[in-house]
Design a protein around this motif. Sequence first.
Motif, short mmCIF file in Angstrom:
data_model
loop_
_atom_site.label_atom_id
_atom_site.label_comp_id
_atom_site.label_asym_id
_atom_site.label_seq_id
_atom_site.Cartn_x
_atom_site.Cartn_y
_atom_site.Cartn_z
N VAL A 191 -9.15 -20.28 -10.44
CA VAL A 191 -8.09 -19.82 -11.42
C VAL A 191 -7.27 -18.65 -10.92
CG1 VAL A 191 -7.78 -19.15 -13.70
CG2 VAL A 191 -9.77 -20.63 -13.54
N VAL A 192 -6.24 -18.87 -10.79
CA VAL A 192 -5.13 -17.78 -10.24
C VAL A 192 -4.31 -17.41 -11.21
CG1 VAL A 192 -5.61 -18.83 -7.81
CG2 VAL A 192 -3.62 -19.33 -9.48
N LEU A 193 -3.97 -15.97 -11.12
CA LEU A 193 -2.89 -15.22 -11.79
C LEU A 193 -1.82 -14.64 -10.66
CD1 LEU A 193 -1.98 -14.25 -14.64
CD2 LEU A 193 -3.37 -12.02 -14.23
N GLU A 194 -0.58 -14.96 -11.19
CA GLU A 194 0.57 -14.45 -10.20
C GLU A 194 0.24 -12.95 -10.35
OE1 GLU A 194 4.29 -16.89 -9.63
OE2 GLU A 194 4.89 -14.92 -10.96
N LYS A 195 0.51 -12.21 -9.11
CA LYS A 195 0.42 -10.80 -9.15
C LYS A 195 1.78 -10.30 -8.31
CE LYS A 195 -2.42 -6.49 -8.61
NZ LYS A 195 -3.58 -6.21 -8.32
N GLY A 196 2.53 -9.74 -8.91
CA GLY A 196 3.98 -9.22 -8.01
C GLY A 196 5.10 -8.87 -9.19
N PRO A 197 6.35 -8.73 -8.41
CA PRO A 197 6.74 -8.50 -7.09
C PRO A 197 6.48 -7.52 -6.29
CG PRO A 197 8.72 -8.21 -8.39
CD PRO A 197 7.59 -8.39 -9.28
N TYR A 198 5.93 -7.61 -4.97
CA TYR A 198 6.07 -6.53 -4.08
C TYR A 198 7.21 -6.65 -3.22
CZ TYR A 198 1.51 -5.71 -5.94
OH TYR A 198 0.28 -5.33 -6.69
N THR A 199 8.12 -5.74 -3.18
CA THR A 199 9.34 -6.08 -2.59
C THR A 199 9.61 -5.12 -1.37
OG1 THR A 199 10.16 -6.32 -4.75
CG2 THR A 199 11.84 -5.84 -3.06
N TYR A 200 10.30 -5.79 -0.34
CA TYR A 200 10.59 -5.22 0.86
C TYR A 200 12.12 -5.27 1.29
CZ TYR A 200 5.66 -4.77 1.76
OH TYR A 200 4.24 -4.57 1.53
N ARG A 201 12.85 -4.47 1.93
CA ARG A 201 14.17 -4.62 2.31
C ARG A 201 13.76 -5.34 3.68
NH1 ARG A 201 18.61 -0.16 3.95
NH2 ARG A 201 20.35 -1.84 4.18
N THR A 202 14.71 -6.25 4.06
CA THR A 202 14.64 -6.78 5.33
C THR A 202 16.01 -7.24 5.76
OG1 THR A 202 14.67 -9.34 4.31
CG2 THR A 202 12.58 -8.12 4.78
N ARG A 203 16.29 -7.66 6.92
CA ARG A 203 17.62 -8.11 7.60
C ARG A 203 18.61 -6.78 7.62
NH1 ARG A 203 19.39 -13.97 6.36
NH2 ARG A 203 17.28 -15.11 6.08
N GLU A 211 9.93 -1.26 -1.03
CA GLU A 211 10.75 -0.74 -1.77
C GLU A 211 9.91 -0.57 -3.13
OE1 GLU A 211 13.96 0.49 -1.56
OE2 GLU A 211 14.33 -0.39 0.08
N PRO A 212 9.14 0.81 -3.51
CA PRO A 212 8.50 0.90 -4.52
C PRO A 212 9.15 0.74 -5.92
CG PRO A 212 8.17 2.93 -2.84
CD PRO A 212 9.33 1.76 -2.51
N SER A 213 10.37 1.15 -5.88
CA SER A 213 11.02 1.10 -7.18
C SER A 213 11.23 -0.35 -7.80
CB SER A 213 12.58 1.88 -7.14
OG SER A 213 13.28 1.26 -6.16
N MET A 214 11.26 -1.44 -6.78
CA MET A 214 11.47 -2.64 -7.14
C MET A 214 10.09 -3.53 -7.12
SD MET A 214 15.03 -3.32 -4.76
CE MET A 214 15.18 -5.14 -5.24
N VAL A 227 5.78 -3.85 -8.60
CA VAL A 227 4.90 -3.56 -9.51
C VAL A 227 3.86 -2.85 -9.33
CG1 VAL A 227 5.34 -6.14 -10.66
CG2 VAL A 227 3.25 -5.40 -8.90
N GLY A 228 3.67 -2.22 -8.18
CA GLY A 228 2.65 -1.32 -7.62
C GLY A 228 2.96 -0.78 -6.33
N PRO A 229 1.95 -0.14 -5.63
CA PRO A 229 2.20 0.36 -4.38
C PRO A 229 1.67 -0.73 -3.47
CG PRO A 229 0.19 1.37 -5.38
CD PRO A 229 0.82 0.74 -6.45
N GLU A 230 1.74 -0.66 -2.23
CA GLU A 230 1.17 -1.61 -1.30
C GLU A 230 -0.35 -1.58 -1.16
OE1 GLU A 230 3.85 -2.25 2.84
OE2 GLU A 230 3.57 -0.10 2.22
N GLU A 231 -1.02 -0.57 -1.74
CA GLU A 231 -2.27 -0.37 -1.41
C GLU A 231 -2.88 -1.18 -2.77
OE1 GLU A 231 -0.45 2.03 0.86
OE2 GLU A 231 -0.24 2.37 -1.06
N ASP A 232 -2.20 -1.68 -3.71
CA ASP A 232 -2.93 -2.49 -4.67
C ASP A 232 -3.65 -3.65 -4.12
OD1 ASP A 232 -1.56 -1.31 -6.80
OD2 ASP A 232 -0.08 -2.82 -7.40
N LYS A 233 -4.80 -4.04 -4.64
CA LYS A 233 -5.66 -5.01 -3.99
C LYS A 233 -5.58 -6.40 -4.90
CE LYS A 233 -9.20 -2.34 -1.60
NZ LYS A 233 -10.29 -1.93 -1.32
#
Length: 459
Positions: free
Chosen positions: A85-97, A123-126, A128-134
């Motif tokens: 059973v999975v639950l979607e978690k995000g978004p975790y956003t990065y600026r690219t290109r 991009e923390p402001s975009m 749901v949490g920091p990169e350290e979220d597990k």
Amino acid sequence: MGCCNRRCGLIAGAVFGAVVAILGGILIPLGKNIIQRTVEKEAVIEPGTTAYDNWVSTGANVYRQFWFFDVKNPQEVLQYGISPVVLEKGPYTYRTRYLPKENITLNPNQTVAYLLPLGAIFEPSMSVGPEEDKVTSLNLAVAGAYSLISPMLHTFLENKMTATNSSLFQHRTVKEMLWGYTDPMLKDTVGLFVPYNGTYDGYYNVYNGKGDISKVGIIDKWRGERSLGFWNDTYCDMINGTDASSFPPFLDKKKPLFFFSSDICRSVSASFEDSINLKGIEVYRYTLQPITMASPSVNPDNRCFCRNQKFTNNCSIAGVLDISSCQDGRPVYISLPHFLYGSPSLREAVLGLSPSEEHHSTFLDVEPTTGFTLRFAKRIQVNMMYGPSNVITFPVVWLNETAVLDDETADMFKNELISPVQMLEIIQKVLLGTGVAIFVLCLISYCIVRRRHNQSKLA
């Protein structure tokens, strides 16, 4: 004499109206010719053109948003073999290109070569949490090992897992899952996008459009070759179209747009769906069609993309693409998010998926005159085989790479292209309408005056 002068004046007025109307009619092809010449000149990829400036460095911000499939019942899956059973978690956003193209080389055969540097900035402001979220997700090393080694060696693998305290599922940070961590079993760096920062996509070699604007942006070679070599098939190894950032100008709604994506190691096409308004600019929306990921029984062209008869149930499963041949043998499978357009069995094996065309389809919004892509959303899901069963495709993460032109660029676009076109169309309509009105009015008046004159002569 007065009547004659009046009739002559009306005839002259009718002639004048006809001339004005003809002038308005002439402006239509003339104006289109002027616009076409301007676009053809500015769309060429060479220094000094509008296309070149935007091509070297992407003006709009490009983002990659990641949603992980967080496993809620890992122990029950391992102990009792029940469905995950999975639950979607995000978004975790990065600026690219955000980096300009490098090693740009203008070739004498009207092509231009370049490297596309890759990089990602969180991009923390975009997010749901920091990169350290597990997140609790599939253990990439274990799942990969199960897929790559013979079933006869599974006991050896499981002993290795016990010795290193590894499991089929793991609890790691977003940053580790995306960009890498040292796996205790493999003693090597493992991650979904390892390596990424500091690497390159390409070399690309594309036509600059000079002398033949219909070829502008079309890929001539990728990594020095005119075919991919991933699929051992002439058709599937074809490199078709552009890189999707732009297309040859003067789009025809009836014709699909072709583009190559190195993320999925193949070329695809998108078909016209609708005309929409984007910040005051009319754009054509093109979408990836369900037939793109259809099974070979529905779309025979996909036969050469089917590489594993057992996994695909004799190539009858739709919606998943095995790209291990272009991932150094790693057992990676690409699909649309939540297995959109995929076979029902894919969603039945993992609970918690809910595909939606609105949120999970890929689209391009292209300005039809210039061929510039002004907004896009490229949505891809990364999957792996699920443990020793080797029959369940497990979703790990899906991403949305997206960009849209900013307000400043939209205003510039409208002022330099849209406004002159609209002004020309207005002038054409005014001249044509005014000329026809004057001509008809003078002609009717002439007939009335002439009839009265003839009646007066008979009286």
